[in-house]
Design a protein around this motif. Structure first.
Motif, PDB file in Angstrom:
ATOM      1  N   UNK A 105       6.520   4.939  -0.317  1.00 23.02           N
ATOM      2  CA  UNK A 105       5.408   5.775  -0.766  1.00 23.02           C
ATOM      3  C   UNK A 105       5.247   5.664  -2.277  1.00 23.02           C
ATOM      4  N   UNK A 106       6.355   5.648  -3.014  1.00 21.46           N
ATOM      5  CA  UNK A 106       6.291   5.473  -4.468  1.00 21.46           C
ATOM      6  C   UNK A 106       5.688   4.134  -4.849  1.00 21.46           C
ATOM      7  N   UNK A 107       6.091   3.072  -4.154  1.00 16.40           N
ATOM      8  CA  UNK A 107       5.520   1.750  -4.413  1.00 16.40           C
ATOM      9  C   UNK A 107       4.034   1.714  -4.070  1.00 16.40           C
ATOM     10  N   UNK A 108       3.672   2.390  -2.985  1.00 21.09           N
ATOM     11  CA  UNK A 108       2.270   2.453  -2.565  1.00 21.09           C
ATOM     12  C   UNK A 108       1.435   3.144  -3.647  1.00 21.09           C
ATOM     13  N   UNK A 109       1.939   4.241  -4.174  1.00 23.23           N
ATOM     14  CA  UNK A 109       1.201   4.959  -5.224  1.00 23.23           C
ATOM     15  C   UNK A 109       1.049   4.102  -6.470  1.00 23.23           C
ATOM     16  N   UNK A 110       2.096   3.364  -6.853  1.00 23.56           N
ATOM     17  CA  UNK A 110       2.007   2.555  -8.071  1.00 23.56           C
ATOM     18  C   UNK A 110       1.006   1.409  -7.914  1.00 23.56           C
ATOM     19  N   UNK A 149      -2.761   4.109  -8.967  1.00 23.49           N
ATOM     20  CA  UNK A 149      -1.996   4.135 -10.220  1.00 23.49           C
ATOM     21  C   UNK A 149      -2.261   5.365 -11.095  1.00 23.49           C
ATOM     22  N   UNK A 150      -3.411   6.001 -10.961  1.00 25.98           N
ATOM     23  CA  UNK A 150      -3.717   7.168 -11.790  1.00 25.98           C
ATOM     24  C   UNK A 150      -3.129   8.451 -11.224  1.00 25.98           C
ATOM     25  N   UNK A 151      -2.720   8.433  -9.969  1.00 27.82           N
ATOM     26  CA  UNK A 151      -2.164   9.622  -9.308  1.00 27.82           C
ATOM     27  C   UNK A 151      -0.648   9.626  -9.411  1.00 27.82           C
ATOM     28  N   UNK A 152      -0.075  10.807  -9.300  1.00 26.74           N
ATOM     29  CA  UNK A 152       1.370  10.958  -9.323  1.00 26.74           C
ATOM     30  C   UNK A 152       1.854  11.135  -7.877  1.00 26.74           C
ATOM     31  N   UNK A 153       2.888  10.393  -7.453  1.00 26.57           N
ATOM     32  CA  UNK A 153       3.358  10.535  -6.058  1.00 26.57           C
ATOM     33  C   UNK A 153       3.935  11.918  -5.803  1.00 26.57           C
ATOM     34  N   UNK A 154       3.795  12.438  -4.591  1.00 25.16           N
ATOM     35  CA  UNK A 154       4.346  13.749  -4.271  1.00 25.16           C
ATOM     36  C   UNK A 154       5.878  13.719  -4.283  1.00 25.16           C
ATOM     37  N   UNK A 155       6.470  14.856  -4.513  1.00 24.18           N
ATOM     38  CA  UNK A 155       7.929  14.958  -4.522  1.00 24.18           C
ATOM     39  C   UNK A 155       8.474  14.739  -3.111  1.00 24.18           C
TER      40      UNK A 155
END
Length: 68
Positions: A50-55, A59-65
């Motif tokens: 999920x972190x890799x997907x967000x990056x 890219x402008x959003x922050x991944x959820x905890x």
């Protein structure tokens, strides 16, 4: 060579054996994919993906905890 009832039972057993060997990949996929992206609803296997997907995709959003 088998005849009659033996032949029918052998065919039934072979059909059951072959039926169990073939499985739906959709069922296995549903079990493996546990995390989903809240923005685009993409399903991922774990929080690291999920972190890799967000990056890469958001890219402008922050991944959820991680909620484990």
């Amino acid at each position: 060579m088998t005849r009659g009832k033996q032949k029918i039972e052998a065919q039934r057993k072979n059909a059951e054996r072959n039926q169990k060997a073939k499985g739906s990949q959709l069922e296995a996929r549903a079990v493996a994919l546990k995390v989903s992206c809240p923005i685009c609803k993409a399903q991922l296997a774990n929080h690291n993906q999920l972190g890799d997907h967000y990056s890469s995709k958001h890219p402008k959003e922050k991944p959820p905890a991680e909620s484990s």
